[in-house]
Design a protein around this motif. Structure first.
Motif, PDB file in Angstrom:
ATOM      1  N   THR A   1      -0.806   8.233   1.175  1.00 30.34           N
ATOM      2  CA  THR A   1      -1.358   7.988   2.507  1.00 30.34           C
ATOM      3  C   THR A   1      -0.280   7.849   3.568  1.00 30.34           C
ATOM      4  OG1 THR A   1      -1.407   5.588   2.129  1.00 30.34           O
ATOM      5  CG2 THR A   1      -3.376   6.849   1.506  1.00 30.34           C
ATOM      6  N   GLY A   2       0.979   7.953   3.167  1.00 29.87           N
ATOM      7  CA  GLY A   2       2.060   7.830   4.147  1.00 29.87           C
ATOM      8  C   GLY A   2       2.175   6.422   4.678  1.00 29.87           C
ATOM      9  N   SER A   3       2.398   6.319   5.985  1.00 30.26           N
ATOM     10  CA  SER A   3       2.535   5.004   6.608  1.00 30.26           C
ATOM     11  C   SER A   3       1.191   4.367   6.925  1.00 30.26           C
ATOM     12  CB  SER A   3       3.350   5.132   7.908  1.00 30.26           C
ATOM     13  OG  SER A   3       2.701   6.010   8.816  1.00 30.26           O
ATOM     14  N   ARG A   4       0.109   5.107   6.719  1.00 31.99           N
ATOM     15  CA  ARG A   4      -1.215   4.554   6.990  1.00 31.99           C
ATOM     16  C   ARG A   4      -1.679   3.671   5.844  1.00 31.99           C
ATOM     17  NH1 ARG A   4      -4.825   9.710   8.540  1.00 31.99           N
ATOM     18  NH2 ARG A   4      -4.008  10.353   6.506  1.00 31.99           N
ATOM     19  N   SER A   5      -2.383   2.627   6.183  1.00 25.69           N
ATOM     20  CA  SER A   5      -2.945   1.773   5.149  1.00 25.69           C
ATOM     21  C   SER A   5      -4.088   2.502   4.463  1.00 25.69           C
ATOM     22  CB  SER A   5      -3.456   0.463   5.753  1.00 25.69           C
ATOM     23  OG  SER A   5      -4.554   0.712   6.615  1.00 25.69           O
TER      24      SER A   5
END
Length: 273
Positions: free
Chosen positions: A104-108
């Motif tokens: 999800t990368g930097s997204r929660s």
């Protein structure tokens, strides 16, 4: 931020934005985007120009035009800090222990799952659906081998219940059990907003763990008792040896005194001229 950013479409391949730069929400959003971009740039620079080289071979000149040589050297010196290097090595070791890397990368997780929209036709996704969504790599167009293996095993557990169970497990129970067995801190379901229901097998696992801990504690108490007894015995032996040495010393002093008295008596019989 609604109403603070207006988009005007000109030519088909162009887009212009008008922003209210005095709005606090716009300021915070832009600041956060700049921080993220700067963090990513530093990460890429460190990965490309610092990590592969011994410290004495790290270049002294800036590898990019957007950074002066002085700024680059200041950045390199910050990376060379022993505490920061130790923290980086610790983080690297911790990342190596992660079995299922999220994509999800930097997204929660919650923000990432909000982007799914009506993908599930207004049906509520289960824990396995969320696990797939959060571990699918768009870049690689698939899952890592470990994630794919986990998904296959969980799907088999759902479709083929364990013999002796009164009723099949739900997908959430299967995911909870599988992650509890294969990860140290199974908080995935909690992080995606699913209340973790402790299944029957989980209860059995906890009971077995408690029983093992109870036995270990009993063994530890027995060991402590044994060691305490041994210490008491040794202490008593040392005390007895000390008392014996005192008695021996007193006996020697007594004999020495008797010998000295006899010697004095003999000498007194033969007066010196």
């Amino acid at each position: 931020m609604k109403g603070t950013i207006l988009m005007h479409i000109g030519l088909p391949d162009q887009a212009k934005f008008d922003m209210d730069t005095r709005n606090d929400s716009v300021k915070r959003a832009c600041t956060q985007m700049m921080k993220n971009a700067l963090r990513q740039q530093r990460y890429r620079l460190k990965k490309r120009w610092f990590d592969p080289y011994p410290l004495h071979l790290v270049r002294k000149t800036s590898p990019v035009k957007s950074m002066t040589h002085e700024q680059w050297n200041d950045l390199v010196e910050s990376w060379k800090d022993p505490k920061k290097m130790a923290a980086c090595e610790k983080n690297k070791a911790n990342r190596a222990k992660v079995k299922f890397h999220q994509t999800t990368g930097s997204r929660s997780y919650v923000v990432h799952l909000d982007t799914l929209g009506d993908k599930y036709n207004n049906e509520v996704p289960n824990g396995l659906d969320y696990f797939k969504e959060c571990h699918y790599s768009n870049k690689k167009k698939g899952y890592t081998p470990s994630v794919q293996s986990a998904i296959t095993e969980m799907e088999n557990m759902i479709s083929e219940p364990t013999e002796g169970e009164e009723q099949p497990k739900s997908a959430n129970e299967v995911v909870a059990d599988y992650l509890a067995e294969h990860t140290k801190q199974p908080k995935f379901l909690q992080n995606v907003g699913i209340q973790i229901v402790q299944s029957r097998s989980s209860v059995k696992n906890v009971e077995a763990q408690l029983a093992a801990e109870k036995m270990a504690n009993a063994d530890l108490r027995s060991l402590v008792t044994t060691q305490r007894y041994q210490i008491e015995v040794l202490t008593e032996q040392l005390q007895e040896e000390k008392q014996a040495r005192v008695r021996d010393k007193e006996e020697m002093q007594k004999k020495q005194a008797e010998t000295d008295a006899k010697l004095d008596l003999l000498l007194s019989r033969y007066p010196t001229s």
